[in-house]
Structures are given as structure tokens and as C-alpha cells.
Motif scaffolding. Structure first.
Motif, PDB file in Angstrom:
ATOM      1  N   CYS A 348       0.823  -1.212   0.000  1.00  0.00           N
ATOM      2  CA  CYS A 348       0.000   0.000   0.000  1.00  0.00           C
ATOM      3  C   CYS A 348       0.857   1.261   0.000  1.00  0.00           C
ATOM      4  N   LEU A 349       1.864   1.303   0.849  1.00  0.00           N
ATOM      5  CA  LEU A 349       2.727   2.481   0.858  1.00  0.00           C
ATOM      6  C   LEU A 349       3.542   2.566  -0.431  1.00  0.00           C
ATOM      7  N   GLY A 350       3.921   1.414  -0.984  1.00  0.00           N
ATOM      8  CA  GLY A 350       4.615   1.430  -2.272  1.00  0.00           C
ATOM      9  C   GLY A 350       3.728   1.966  -3.386  1.00  0.00           C
ATOM     10  N   GLY A 351       2.452   1.565  -3.406  1.00  0.00           N
ATOM     11  CA  GLY A 351       1.523   2.079  -4.407  1.00  0.00           C
ATOM     12  C   GLY A 351       1.289   3.560  -4.267  1.00  0.00           C
ATOM     13  N   ALA A 352       1.194   4.052  -3.027  1.00  0.00           N
ATOM     14  CA  ALA A 352       1.037   5.488  -2.806  1.00  0.00           C
ATOM     15  C   ALA A 352       2.255   6.252  -3.314  1.00  0.00           C
ATOM     16  N   ALA A 353       3.435   5.705  -3.058  1.00  0.00           N
ATOM     17  CA  ALA A 353       4.660   6.359  -3.515  1.00  0.00           C
ATOM     18  C   ALA A 353       4.683   6.482  -5.035  1.00  0.00           C
ATOM     19  N   LEU A 354       4.285   5.428  -5.739  1.00  0.00           N
ATOM     20  CA  LEU A 354       4.288   5.459  -7.199  1.00  0.00           C
ATOM     21  C   LEU A 354       3.309   6.501  -7.735  1.00  0.00           C
ATOM     22  N   CYS A 355       2.102   6.542  -7.190  1.00  0.00           N
ATOM     23  CA  CYS A 355       1.098   7.511  -7.646  1.00  0.00           C
ATOM     24  C   CYS A 355       1.555   8.941  -7.419  1.00  0.00           C
ATOM     25  N   LEU A 356       2.125   9.205  -6.251  1.00  0.00           N
ATOM     26  CA  LEU A 356       2.552  10.563  -5.939  1.00  0.00           C
ATOM     27  C   LEU A 356       3.761  10.981  -6.765  1.00  0.00           C
ATOM     28  N   LEU A 357       4.639  10.026  -7.036  1.00  0.00           N
ATOM     29  CA  LEU A 357       5.794  10.340  -7.877  1.00  0.00           C
ATOM     30  C   LEU A 357       5.358  10.711  -9.293  1.00  0.00           C
ATOM     31  N   LEU A 358       4.446   9.937  -9.857  1.00  0.00           N
ATOM     32  CA  LEU A 358       3.946  10.245 -11.197  1.00  0.00           C
ATOM     33  C   LEU A 358       3.221  11.589 -11.225  1.00  0.00           C
ATOM     34  N   LEU A 359       2.471  11.886 -10.172  1.00  0.00           N
ATOM     35  CA  LEU A 359       1.796  13.175 -10.100  1.00  0.00           C
ATOM     36  C   LEU A 359       2.799  14.317 -10.032  1.00  0.00           C
ATOM     37  N   GLY A 360       3.811  14.164  -9.190  1.00  0.00           N
ATOM     38  CA  GLY A 360       4.790  15.232  -9.037  1.00  0.00           C
ATOM     39  C   GLY A 360       5.613  15.489 -10.279  1.00  0.00           C
ATOM     40  N   LEU A 361       5.903  14.430 -11.015  1.00  0.00           N
ATOM     41  CA  LEU A 361       6.774  14.585 -12.180  1.00  0.00           C
ATOM     42  C   LEU A 361       6.033  14.944 -13.460  1.00  0.00           C
ATOM     43  N   PHE A 362       4.813  14.452 -13.609  1.00  0.00           N
ATOM     44  CA  PHE A 362       4.186  14.566 -14.924  1.00  0.00           C
ATOM     45  C   PHE A 362       2.773  15.154 -14.933  1.00  0.00           C
ATOM     46  N   ALA A 363       2.066  15.167 -13.799  1.00  0.00           N
ATOM     47  CA  ALA A 363       0.620  15.393 -13.904  1.00  0.00           C
ATOM     48  C   ALA A 363       0.080  16.469 -12.970  1.00  0.00           C
ATOM     49  N   GLY A 364       0.899  17.419 -12.553  1.00  0.00           N
ATOM     50  CA  GLY A 364       0.439  18.403 -11.581  1.00  0.00           C
ATOM     51  C   GLY A 364      -0.020  19.713 -12.178  1.00  0.00           C
TER      52      GLY A 364
END
Length: 467
Positions: A348-364
Motif C-alpha cells: 500500500c505504501l509502495g503504491g502510494a509512492a508510485l502515484c505521488l511520484l507520477l503526479l509530481g513529475l508529470f501530472a500536476g
């Protein structure tokens, strides 16, 4: 109904260790029934409204900023002062609950929280408001981990994860209800009415005292043998009446070896077999709640100031994220006994990390993309966090279970405090993408900690996991 055990003489165990083992064995033979559900509903109602009170400040914040002309620093203080109180309350309540009992502490906390909500409606400036939020934080921070400890102590090992987490769903349900009601009522009635409504559930303290028995495990561990046996017998009689069948004989229960009481308390948590467990769960609590409140406390403000959404839309977007988090909690509750505690928190924490990383880098770059990716991440970090309320009480023995759970709750308050502060500092610099990358790194650290160092407790009796 048979109450004798291999360690009893005329129904009375010879010593505390034997009684603790006997009580545990007698709980193991109880089928889950309406008695468990009733107690879970009463304690759950208390926790539901504590969660409501906890998050209400995030949805009142846009109005408070405008009414009191708050700076960014004052806004951050308004968010975090309640969390400071929760930190202190968690530490204090754990010690109290291990000394005077679980039910007394739960009842006192809900009463105090209700009074504070009522007084908050009278505030006309930030100073008194923050003072009351600190006191209310003492109550909220005190009730939640003690309630989790109590529910764990009345539940048998078989499918304990599902039972406990279906109870714990009331906390994210309270957060979600707060979000929905705030979106609907805040623009119509204002923040004072919302805090007024939050005061009403304080009367639940009477129901808790009258209808919820003290934990027999706690009574036994504190040498109150006659009360423990009487309370356990009363519970068994109610279960037999509800099920209409006699209870099976309890399994033989050998007294477990335990360390000296001279080392009980905080010292015992930080030495011997429990030191690693304490450090691991503290790290997990910190990471999970740093991410959770770093996001949820600032989302309405980010939507309004960065993307220029009006108050109603900003609250609606934040509500969607809370609802997504609730869905994640439900999935975890239904699967945690099969997947296990360690794997659940890790993934669960790994999945949260992936989603937030993608948001920060590409989708904000837009409000809709922030909505989508924060909601996906909420599915994961809400799921991880609710699992900790199940996992932490399982790791510690009865004599320090509330303290160990409350210590985790206190460390999660450090995350709740520092998460909004860090997000506020980074956001003040205009770097929204960096905010989400930072949160991703913290979530990843928690995932690695769980994967490498956490112990599995699924399907094991409490006395076997933590003698």
C-alpha cells in the motif's frame, strides 16, 4: 457453560499469568456474534465522531483564513496545533489506559472532545480557537489508539484482521462524512454550525460507560481476578444467549513466560524483544500519516489558491479524494487476513509512492489531474494507515498494549504535524510538483521499512505474539 480451565481452581486461576492465558483461551472459543458487533458499533460511533472532529479544521480553513485574515504561518499553526494536542493525548492516554482501564479513558475522551467542539463555536479570534483545538486534540489523540487496543482485546485470532478493520472503517468513514457534510453545509451555514454539530456526540460517553464492559484481559493482567472472571462469564453468557448454543471447551492455555513488571512501561517498549517492533511501527505510523495529512490538510487550499476553484468545488474535489481513501480501507479490511499485515502495509505504501511520484513529475498541471492522482494515492495510503490500527496492538502484551499503540499514535502525530508544515513550506515556494515528489519519497521509505523489518501477526493469538 463451563468456565473452568486447566489453570483454575474453583474457577479461579492460581496467579496472574495463568489467568491471562485462561482469559485468552476463553476469548478464542467465542464465535463472532451480535455481542461483538454491538460493542464494536458503540466504540465505533465514538471513533467516527473523533475522526469527524479531527478533519473538520481542514474544511473550515478557507473560511477562517478569510474571516480572520490569516497569514500562511498562522494557517499552518491552526492546522497543526490540534495535532500537537493529539500527540500529547496519545502519550498520556496510553499510560492511563494501561493503569486505570480502557473504557474509562475512552468515555472521558469523547466527553472532553464534545465540550471543546461546543466552545469552538464561540471563538472570534485565532488565539482561543487554537487553545481549544489543542485541548480537543488531547481527547482525539487519546481516544483513537485506546479504542483500537480495546477492540483487539475482545477479538479472537481467527479473522481478527477483518473484524477489527471493519470496526476501524468508522475512522475513515468519519473523515469522509466530514468531507461530505462540509462540502454541503459549510457554504450554507458556515464553520460555526459545523463545530456545533460535532459537539452533539459527546453524550456517547454515557453509553460507553453503561454498555461496554472493561477488557477482561486488562483486568486479569492487573490482578483483579474476580472482576476479570465475572466480566468474562458475563460476556460468555451473553454470547450463549445470542447464539442459542453452549460454548465449546476452551483449549488448554499454558501460562506464557513474561518479563518482570519492573521493566514494564516505556522502558519495556524500548528494550528486549519489543524494541525492534516499537521502532518499526513508529516509522510506519510517521510515514503513513506524514503523507496522509500532508495531502489532505492542504488540498482545499491548493485547489482554491493554485487552480482558482471556488469554495464549493474545492471542497467537492477534496471529498472525492476522501471517498477514494475509504474505498482503499474497505479493500484492506476484506483482504488483510489473507494477504497479511506486513505485505499489506508494504504494497500500500509502495503504491502510494508510485502515484505521488507520477503526479509530481508529470501530472500536476491541472486541478483534474491532481484530483485523479491524489485519489489513487489515497486508496493506498488510507489502506496502509488503517492496517496499522490492527497491527500495532497485536505486537505488544496486555500490560503495555495501550501504551505501545498510543506511542505509535503519538509518532503518527509527528507525521500529522510535520506533513502539513513541510507541504506548506514547499508550497509557499511555488513548487507544487516538488510537494508530491517529497511525499512520494516518504511513502517509499515506509514501504521499505515494512518490507524489510515488520513481523507478521496474522492468525496468531495475542498472548502468543506478545507474551
Amino acid at each position: 457453560m463451563t468456565t473452568d480451565t486447566p489453570h483454575a481452581t474453583a474457577g479461579r486461576p492460581a496467579d496472574t499469568a495463568a489467568l491471562v492465558a485462561a482469559i485468552g483461551a476463553r476469548f478464542e472459543r467465542l464465535p463472532l456474534c451480535r455481542w461483538h458487533v454491538t460493542v464494536r458499533l458503540i466504540i465505533g460511533a465514538v471513533t467516527f465522531f473523533e475522526a469527524f472532529d479531527q478533519l473538520l479544521i481542514a474544511y473550515a480553513l478557507p473560511e477562517l483564513r478569510a474571516e480572520w485574515h490569516l497569514s500562511t504561518g498562522q494557517t499552518t499553526s491552526l492546522i497543526t496545533v490540534g495535532s500537537v494536542g493529539m500527540l500529547a493525548g496519545a502519550l498520556l492516554s496510553g499510560r492511563l489506559a494501561d493503569r486505570i482501564g480502557r473504557v474509562k479513558v475512552i468515555a472521558a475522551c469523547i466527553a472532553l472532545s464534545g465540550v471543546c467542539s461546543l466552545l469552538l463555536t464561540l471563538c472570534s479570534s485565532p488565539g482561543p480557537f487554537m487553545a481549544l483545538r489543542f485541548v480537543q486534540g488531547l481527547a482525539i489523540g487519546g481516544e483513537v489508539p485506546v479504542a483500537a487496543t480495546f477492540i483487539a482485546e475482545i477479538t479472537r485470532a481467527h479473522k481478527r484482521g477483518r473484524f477489527v478493520l471493519l470496526y476501524e472503517l468508522v475512522f475513515p468513514a468519519g473523515l469522509t462524512a466530514c468531507a461530505v457534510l462540509a462540502w454541503w453545509l459549510m457554504p450554507l451555514l458556515g464553520w460555526r454550525w459545523m463545530f456545533g454539530l460535532a459537539a452533539i456526540p459527546g453524550v456517547l460517553c454515557v453509553l460507553v460507560v453503561r454498555c461496554v464492559p472493561e477488557s477482561p484481559r486488562w483486568l486479569a493482567d492487573h490482578g483483579r481476578h474476580e472482576e476479570a472472571l465475572a466480566t468474562m462469564a458475563s460476556i460468555e453468557a451473553k454470547v450463549e444467549k445470542i447464539t442459542g448454543e453452549p460454548l465449546p471447551q476452551p483449549a488448554p492455555a499454558a501460562p506464557v513466560a513474561r518479563e518482570s513488571h519492573a521493566r514494564s512501561g516505556l522502558r519495556e517498549l524500548l528494550t528486549g524483544r519489543y524494541r525492534k517492533r516499537t521502532l518499526v511501527v513508529c516509522a510506519l505510523w510517521f510515514c503513513g500519516y506524514f503523507v496522509n495529512y500532508g495531502i489532505s490538510s492542504w488540498l482545499p487550499t491548493i485547489y482554491g489558491s493554485r487552480f482558482h476553484l471556488d469554495l464549493s468545488d474545492a471542497l467537492l474535489y477534496s471529498t472525492v479524494t476522501s471517498c477514494a481513501g475509504f474505498l482503499g480501507c474497505l479493500v484492506v479490511a476484506l483482504t488483510v487476513d489473507r494477504i497479511g499485515r506486513r505485505h499489506t502495509v508494504t504494497w500500500c505504501l509502495g503504491g502510494a509512492a508510485l502515484c505521488l511520484l507520477l503526479l509530481g513529475l508529470f501530472a500536476g498541471g491541472s486541478a483534474s489531474s491532481v484530483l485523479i492522482w491524489t485519489s489513487l494515492s489515497a486508496v493506498f495510503f488510507f489502506g496502509a494507515n488503517i492496517c496499522l490500527y490492527l497491527y500495532t496492538p497485536e505486537l505488544f502484551p496486555t500490560r503495555i498494549r495501550a501504551l505501545g499503540t498510543s506511542l505509535g499514535g503519538a509518532v503518527n502525530r509527528l507525521g500529522v504535524i510535520l506533513g502539513p508544515i513541510v507541504v506548506g513550506a514547499v508550497y509557499a515556494g511555488g513548487a507544487l510538483g516538488t510537494v508530491f515528489v517529497t511525499l512520494a519519497v516518504v511513502a517509499l521509505a515506509g514501504s521499505l521499512t515494512a518490507g524489510v523489518a515488520a513481523e507478521e501477526t496474522s492468525g496468531r493469538q495475542l498472548e502468543d505474539v506478545a507474551p
